[in-house]
Design a protein around this motif. Structure first.
Motif, PDB file in Angstrom:
ATOM      1  N   LEU A  86      22.176 -68.852   3.261  1.00 37.14           N
ATOM      2  CA  LEU A  86      23.011 -69.544   2.268  1.00 37.14           C
ATOM      3  C   LEU A  86      23.439 -68.573   1.172  1.00 37.14           C
ATOM      4  N   GLY A  87      22.517 -67.690   0.781  1.00 37.07           N
ATOM      5  CA  GLY A  87      22.860 -66.664  -0.210  1.00 37.07           C
ATOM      6  C   GLY A  87      23.954 -65.738   0.298  1.00 37.07           C
ATOM      7  N   VAL A  88      23.850 -65.326   1.560  1.00 38.14           N
ATOM      8  CA  VAL A  88      24.870 -64.454   2.158  1.00 38.14           C
ATOM      9  C   VAL A  88      26.222 -65.166   2.186  1.00 38.14           C
ATOM     10  N   ALA A  89      26.210 -66.441   2.590  1.00 29.74           N
ATOM     11  CA  ALA A  89      27.466 -67.196   2.712  1.00 29.74           C
ATOM     12  C   ALA A  89      28.147 -67.354   1.358  1.00 29.74           C
ATOM     13  N   TYR A  90      27.368 -67.692   0.339  1.00 29.82           N
ATOM     14  CA  TYR A  90      27.979 -67.891  -0.987  1.00 29.82           C
ATOM     15  C   TYR A  90      28.391 -66.573  -1.618  1.00 29.82           C
ATOM     16  N   TYR A  91      27.762 -65.474  -1.227  1.00 35.33           N
ATOM     17  CA  TYR A  91      28.249 -64.157  -1.661  1.00 35.33           C
ATOM     18  C   TYR A  91      29.625 -63.895  -1.059  1.00 35.33           C
ATOM     19  N   GLN A  98      25.565 -68.843  -7.481  1.00 34.91           N
ATOM     20  CA  GLN A  98      24.933 -69.672  -6.462  1.00 34.91           C
ATOM     21  C   GLN A  98      24.211 -68.812  -5.433  1.00 34.91           C
ATOM     22  N   SER A  99      24.825 -67.680  -5.081  1.00 30.71           N
ATOM     23  CA  SER A  99      24.207 -66.757  -4.123  1.00 30.71           C
ATOM     24  C   SER A  99      22.868 -66.257  -4.659  1.00 30.71           C
ATOM     25  N   LEU A 100      22.834 -65.849  -5.930  1.00 28.69           N
ATOM     26  CA  LEU A 100      21.593 -65.362  -6.533  1.00 28.69           C
ATOM     27  C   LEU A 100      20.518 -66.446  -6.548  1.00 28.69           C
ATOM     28  N   GLU A 101      20.931 -67.674  -6.824  1.00 27.66           N
ATOM     29  CA  GLU A 101      19.958 -68.776  -6.873  1.00 27.66           C
ATOM     30  C   GLU A 101      19.290 -68.959  -5.509  1.00 27.66           C
ATOM     31  N   THR A 767      29.871 -79.111  -6.485  1.00 21.25           N
ATOM     32  CA  THR A 767      29.476 -79.981  -5.389  1.00 21.25           C
ATOM     33  C   THR A 767      27.957 -80.035  -5.281  1.00 21.25           C
ATOM     34  N   THR A 768      27.426 -81.277  -5.196  1.00 26.69           N
ATOM     35  CA  THR A 768      25.986 -81.466  -4.995  1.00 26.69           C
ATOM     36  C   THR A 768      25.797 -82.437  -3.832  1.00 26.69           C
ATOM     37  N   TYR A 769      24.588 -82.463  -3.293  1.00 25.66           N
ATOM     38  CA  TYR A 769      24.304 -83.328  -2.161  1.00 25.66           C
ATOM     39  C   TYR A 769      23.083 -84.193  -2.458  1.00 25.66           C
ATOM     40  N   GLY A 770      23.203 -85.472  -2.092  1.00 24.62           N
ATOM     41  CA  GLY A 770      22.094 -86.400  -2.284  1.00 24.62           C
ATOM     42  C   GLY A 770      21.024 -86.215  -1.234  1.00 24.62           C
TER      43      GLY A 770
END
Length: 814
Positions: A86-91, A98-101, A767-770
């Motif tokens: 997920l970090g790679v994708a958001y980078y 978001q990537s760092l998080e 964007t957030t997810y429940g």
């Protein structure tokens, strides 16, 4: 469900895959089918993500599913890898925060799983982000952690990579000796591993260091060494990069035609391998040369091609560069209106990406273009912005430099302390001690060789100046050349002295290696060296203090100058007030438009696209009717979410574009709350969530009844969305002084402190997810804030991750 999802994604990938990749996918599908354990299946999906890491949206979908799956079976390694991807994708999406998080969360699980190899990648990727943003001290810290793990694992390739990355940071900091030292250490390992591509990469970077130092001879030597190696490897992308750097070298020499030839070679290679980003860079570089050659029409054509490519890549940094170049080209063609159009576009994008240098260049272009049009009021306005931006850049650079220096000094101080402790512990380990001495000897020899080159260069420069002085007939110029020659000769003599010192020190080290009985003296030398390092730290801290004082005085002087300018331009500012008001209204309209398009384009298109894609698979026979039934509940949730998003979107857009009409009346709060609880009863039951109310039956508020309905609907919907099964929601309403306080309290997943601070910020969408994958954009909460404000109330939130959230708002009491 997991099996069906994975098979659908694999089928889609299989259609687009090359022949070789199809074999790999086929093999992975067999392993997946035959796997008896969930962990094996999860690991197979990771291999698919690694194979298709460039398909960002697919990686995000798979990583989210493997994360949920891993959490369900409490598989730490699976959680760590899912968060890493997920970090790679958001980078790749350029969403660095978001990537760092995700990387930070991944680090925690990988440490728990003791997967040190993957930790190296996490630390390196985090460092790359900090490095790209100019936080060099933090980047160094993470690279050092990656290096430390690599050394423990004796992973030579990773060690060399980390050393190279550290060299890159020191290069960016302008600490060229340390950059060269780390490059040479990395180079030595890569040569041992015979990793020719990596060797060529380091040669190229060393060339850039010398180019930055304006040492053209050494820069050229290393660029051509890199180019020669890449030609043997047929590494066309690497060759194109070398041609670009050689072009930069010629440009610094003022050899425009030679630079143009190199940039054209680079462009040709990038076109051959279809590297769009590389093509865009080369096109912009050629445009720069054409502008300098006063061939503005040709420059404009190259910039337009570069702009088109950057727009396709959504590379906003590249777009600003192309637009700034276009503005300069139109200035040369005396097409001032076109130039203003391009400069304005570049300014808008630069503001969006917060590119201070790009904003400065755009303001300068607008200043010159308006001046050429004899619109001096506008020209003065943009010149003011240009000056302010220069000050901002200077202040930011000074602040960042001082902060990085302070952090770097602290890191180096800690490293020195650790080194001293380690050496004391390892005093009796003669083998390690000998290896350390041998390494130091190699470093001294490398420094001596570098010093020898500099000596030759300085001596040649001094001799050349002396020869010019002898030929010069003008007595004054002759004296100046003599003085300059003597100065450089002195520098050359000092370098010779230093070379002798280095030779002496090298011989001393050799004697120490031979004579093991003098190990104690070597320890004493290290302690002296540590003391000297502490002294250097103290001196450096003192200079940092002086720099801060100078910066403070400079700021005070700038403030005084700004006040004087402000007094002179007061009349112009009055004329600008009306225009500024119009610009603000236009900006608000643009923000509204942008937000509408963002929500429509992302949060509505995505679920519709998902439904369309699945229906296409069903039409192709890749999904049976029975399998399709598994997706119906998710599609139903998506449609409900889209309906809720559309309703909020329409309400919000009306408030933004037409204003909000408020029709207050006496409201029975208990009746409205009961009405909304009944509305959401079935939704809550579906997730086994209980809803209770504690409301004074007689409590009355003074507000718009439809607005309060909308408030309660949004807050209750959010509470259900983010509360897991078996959770509980409480709704409270009570009087407090002259207000009615209404709170919706849940036992849901909670929100981080950072996100709570962003919930009610204007123009913030995210964007957030429940807990069941329900999507939210934050638009509903912004709508709530605007409604509450219009009804003379306030809204706030408090939360703790893992324990739940409380959303409260106040209304005037009736």
């Amino acid at each position: 469900m997991k099996k069906i999802l994975f098979l659908i994604i694999l089928s889609v990938l299989f259609i687009d895959a090359q022949a070789q990749d199809k074999k790999v996918l086929d093999s992975l599908m067999k392993v997946y089918h035959q796997a008896k354990h969930d962990t094996t299946k999860i690991n197979v999906i990771f291999e698919v993500m690694e194979l298709y890491h460039k398909k960002v949206d697919t990686v995000v979908t798979l990583a989210q599913k493997t994360l949920q799956w891993s959490e369900k079976i409490d598989y730490d390694k699976g959680k760590g890898y899912s968060l890493y991807y997920l970090g790679v994708a958001y980078y790749d999406k350029n969403n660095y925060p978001q990537s760092l998080e995700y990387y930070k969360k991944s680090k925690s699980f990988l440490e728990s799983a003791k997967d040190n190899t993957q930790l190296i990648s996490v630390f390196n990727n985090m460092a790359i982000i900090y490095d790209s943003q100019g936080y060099y001290a933090t980047a160094l810290e993470y690279y050092q952690q990656a290096l430390s793990i690599s050394e423990k694992l004796q992973s030579k390739y990773n060690m060399a990579t980390c050393l190279t990355n550290i060299g890159n940071v020191y290069k960016n900091l302008g600490n060229y000796p340390l950059a060269i030292e780390h490059y040479l250490n990395g180079l030595k390992i890569f040569e041992e591993l015979k990793s020719k591509r990596s060797i060529a990469y380091i040669y190229n970077n060393i060339g850039i260091v010398y180019l930055n130092q304006k040492n053209m001879a050494f820069a050229q030597e290393y660029f051509f060494k890199s180019l020669e190696m890449r030609e043997k490897l047929n590494d066309k992308k690497g060759m194109a990069s070398c041609f670009n750097n050689i072009g930069n070298l010629y440009l610094q020499h003022g050899k425009l035609q030679e630079a143009l030839a190199q940039y054209q070679k680079s462009l040709s290679l990038y076109e051959e391998i279809n590297d769009i980003r590389g093509r865009a860079i080369s096109l912009n570089n050629i445009g720069d040369i054409q502008n300098q050659l006063l061939k503005h029409k040709q420059a404009s054509e190259y910039y337009k091609k570069g702009l088109e490519l950057n727009e396709g890549l959504k590379n906003k940094w590249g777009m600003t560069y192309s637009l700034i170049g276009l503005a300069r080209a139109e200035l040369g063609l005396k097409q001032y209106d076109k130039g203003i159009e391009y400069a304005t576009k570049s300014l808008d994008i630069a503001k969006e990406i917060k590119g201070l240098v790009e904003m400065k260049n755009a303001y300068r272009n607008l200043f010159v273009l308006h001046k050429k049009k004899e619109d001096y009021v506008k020209a003065l306005e943009y010149h003011q912005y240009f000056t302010e931006m220069q000050d901002s850049i200077l202040n930011e650079q000074n602040t960042k430099i001082i902060a990085n220096l302070e952090a770097k000094v602290e890191i180096e101080r800690k490293q020195k302390e650790i080194e001293i402790l380690n050496k004391n512990k390892q005093l009796d380990e003669k083998t390690k001690e000998t290896l350390q001495k041998d390494l130091k000897l190699q470093q001294i020899e490398a420094e001596r060789q570098l010093n020898a080159r500099l000596t030759i260069e300085k001596q040649a420069e001094a001799d050349q100046l002396l020869a010019q002085a002898r030929q010069e007939k003008d007595k004054h110029k002759q004296d100046s050349l003599h003085a300059l020659s003597q100065k450089i000769q002195l520098e050359a003599d000092n370098l010779k002295i230093k070379e002798k010192q280095l030779q002496a020190e090298g011989k001393a080290r050799e004697l120490e290696i031979i004579k093991e009985k003098e190990a104690r003296k070597f320890q004493l030398y290290l302690l002296y060296l540590a003391s000297f390092a502490c002294l250097v730290v103290t001196i450096l801290a003192y200079f940092i203090f002086l720099a801060q004082q100078k910066e403070k005085k400079a700021r005070e002087l700038i403030t005084e100058q700004k006040e004087e300018i402000a007094q002179q331009k007061e009349e112009i500012n009055q004329q600008r007030d009306f225009l500024a008001l119009q610009a603000q209204e236009l900006e608000t309209a643009n923000q509204t438009k942008d937000k509408l398009f963002a929500v429509l384009g992302h949060d509505l298109r995505s679920p519709i696209g998902s439904l369309e894609g699945t229906l296409n698979l069903m039409n192709l026979g890749m999904v049976s009717y029975d399998e399709f039934q598994h997706f119906v509940p998710q599609f139903h949730k998506n449609v409900k979410n889209m309906q809720n998003t559309l309703e909020n979107l329409l309400q919000w857009s009306v408030t933004q574009m037409q204003g909000m009409n408020v029709n207050p009346s006496h409201i029975h709060i208990s009746e409205l709350i009961e009405e909304k609880v009944q509305l959401f009863t079935e939704v809550a039951k579906a997730k086994n969530i209980t809803v209770s109310t504690e409301v004074d039956a007689d409590i009355m508020a003074w507000a718009d009844v439809n607005h309060v309905r909308l408030l309660l609907r949004n807050l209750l919907n959010n509470a259900i969305k983010f509360t897991p099964s078996e959770g509980h929601i409480r709704i409270l309403a009570y009087p407090q002084e002259a207000q009615v306080i209404i709170s919706v309290i849940d036992t849901g997943v909670g929100i981080s402190e950072e996100m709570v601070g962003k919930l009610f910020q204007k123009n913030q969408t995210f964007t957030t997810y429940g807990t069941n994958g329900e999507k939210g954009t934050g638009l509903g909460l912004q709508l709530c804030q605007e409604i509450v404000t219009k009804n003379n109330g306030t809204i706030w939130a408090s939360s703790e991750q893992g324990k739940g959230s409380t959303f409260s708002f106040s209304l005037p009491i009736a």
